[in-house]
Design an enzyme around this catalytic site. Structure first.
Site, PDB file in Angstrom:
ATOM      1  N   HIS A 102     -57.371 101.421   6.581  1.00 42.10           N
ATOM      2  CA  HIS A 102     -57.956 102.766   6.560  1.00 42.10           C
ATOM      3  C   HIS A 102     -59.456 102.671   6.754  1.00 42.10           C
ATOM      4  O   HIS A 102     -60.089 101.742   6.279  1.00 42.10           O
ATOM      5  CB  HIS A 102     -57.634 103.506   5.262  1.00 42.10           C
ATOM      6  CG  HIS A 102     -57.972 102.747   4.013  1.00 42.10           C
ATOM      7  ND1 HIS A 102     -57.165 101.757   3.526  1.00 42.10           N
ATOM      8  CD2 HIS A 102     -59.041 102.824   3.179  1.00 42.10           C
ATOM      9  CE1 HIS A 102     -57.711 101.255   2.417  1.00 42.10           C
ATOM     10  NE2 HIS A 102     -58.857 101.876   2.191  1.00 42.10           N
ATOM     11  N   HIS A 104     -62.877 104.684   5.956  1.00 39.86           N
ATOM     12  CA  HIS A 104     -63.550 105.761   5.241  1.00 39.86           C
ATOM     13  C   HIS A 104     -64.589 106.378   6.168  1.00 39.86           C
ATOM     14  O   HIS A 104     -65.301 105.650   6.872  1.00 39.86           O
ATOM     15  CB  HIS A 104     -64.303 105.231   4.021  1.00 39.86           C
ATOM     16  CG  HIS A 104     -63.448 104.597   2.968  1.00 39.86           C
ATOM     17  ND1 HIS A 104     -63.046 105.266   1.838  1.00 39.86           N
ATOM     18  CD2 HIS A 104     -62.924 103.352   2.863  1.00 39.86           C
ATOM     19  CE1 HIS A 104     -62.328 104.452   1.076  1.00 39.86           C
ATOM     20  NE2 HIS A 104     -62.238 103.277   1.673  1.00 39.86           N
TER      21      HIS A 104
HETATM   22  P1  AMP Z   1     -60.176 101.220  -0.560  1.00 40.60           P
HETATM   23  O1  AMP Z   1     -60.852 100.836  -1.834  1.00 40.60           O
HETATM   24  O2  AMP Z   1     -61.017 101.022   0.656  1.00 40.60           O
HETATM   25  O3  AMP Z   1     -58.788 100.607  -0.441  1.00 40.60           O
HETATM   26  O4  AMP Z   1     -59.991 102.785  -0.627  1.00 40.60           O
HETATM   27  C1  AMP Z   1     -58.806 103.422  -0.974  1.00 40.60           C
HETATM   28  C2  AMP Z   1     -59.111 104.877  -1.070  1.00 40.60           C
HETATM   29  O5  AMP Z   1     -57.906 105.607  -1.080  1.00 40.60           O
HETATM   30  C3  AMP Z   1     -59.866 105.278  -2.349  1.00 40.60           C
HETATM   31  O6  AMP Z   1     -61.104 105.885  -1.986  1.00 40.60           O
HETATM   32  C4  AMP Z   1     -58.924 106.252  -3.035  1.00 40.60           C
HETATM   33  O7  AMP Z   1     -59.586 107.316  -3.650  1.00 40.60           O
HETATM   34  C5  AMP Z   1     -58.055 106.729  -1.877  1.00 40.60           C
HETATM   35  N1  AMP Z   1     -56.731 107.205  -2.240  1.00 40.60           N
HETATM   36  C6  AMP Z   1     -55.810 106.560  -2.996  1.00 40.60           C
HETATM   37  N2  AMP Z   1     -54.685 107.288  -3.102  1.00 40.60           N
HETATM   38  C7  AMP Z   1     -54.895 108.419  -2.381  1.00 40.60           C
HETATM   39  C8  AMP Z   1     -54.102 109.574  -2.104  1.00 40.60           C
HETATM   40  N3  AMP Z   1     -52.873 109.722  -2.576  1.00 40.60           N
HETATM   41  N4  AMP Z   1     -54.642 110.550  -1.325  1.00 40.60           N
HETATM   42  C9  AMP Z   1     -55.893 110.418  -0.846  1.00 40.60           C
HETATM   43  N5  AMP Z   1     -56.680 109.353  -1.062  1.00 40.60           N
HETATM   44  C10 AMP Z   1     -56.203 108.368  -1.832  1.00 40.60           C
END
Ligand code: AMP
Ligand code: ZN
Length: 115
Positions: A102, A104
């Site tokens: 993903h 950001h």
């Molecule tokens: P990372 O630390 O780069 O893996 O970021 C994962 C991101 O996913 C975090 O910013 C979380 O807030 C986000 N996240 C986790 N679960 C969900 C969800 N169900 N819907 C939207 N964002 C999510």
């Protein structure tokens, strides 16, 4: 692997858990981060389950290009006028919490709360 049944982002792709979607096509999905670190914080993901940037190969070049290319379009649509930041966390030391690739995209005024 096309989808991982235990992966939260695969579940979002499959519609099994809700997300606040801002873009969707055959290959990509973008939705608002559930815990935003910036005034505008969206995640851009491939629908295909790719665990991280480490798993990316030459066959994914176009897909990654499309993910990046989507960022300015989404920020414009979401009213971000003065620039934005793109981040891909990879692996444990990279701060990756969700093992599905993903990107950001953070927009809005600094300072960021986190990140
Ligand atoms: P990372 O630390 O780069 O893996 O970021 C994962 C991101 O996913 C975090 O910013 C979380 O807030 C986000 N996240 C986790 N679960 C969900 C969800 N169900 N819907 C939207 N964002 C999510
Ligand atoms: Zn997944």
């Amino acid at each position: 692997m096309n989808a991982d049944p235990d992966c939260i982002f695969c579940k979002i792709v499959a519609g099994q858990i809700p997300a606040s979607k801002v873009f969707e096509d055959e290959e990509l999905l973008a939705f608002h981060d559930i815990h935003p670190w910036a005034p505008v914080h969206v995640l851009v993901i491939p629908k295909l389950h790719i665990a991280s940037l480490v798993e990316v190969g030459p066959q994914h070049g176009a897909l990654l290009g499309r993910m990046l290319g989507l960022a300015p379009r989404l920020m414009k649509e979401l009213g971000v006028a003065n620039g934005f930041r793109t981040v891909i966390n990879t692996g444990r030391d990279g701060g990756q919490e969700v093992p599905h690739l993903h990107m950001h995209v953070f927009g809005g005024p600094r300072p960021w709360a986190k990140g």
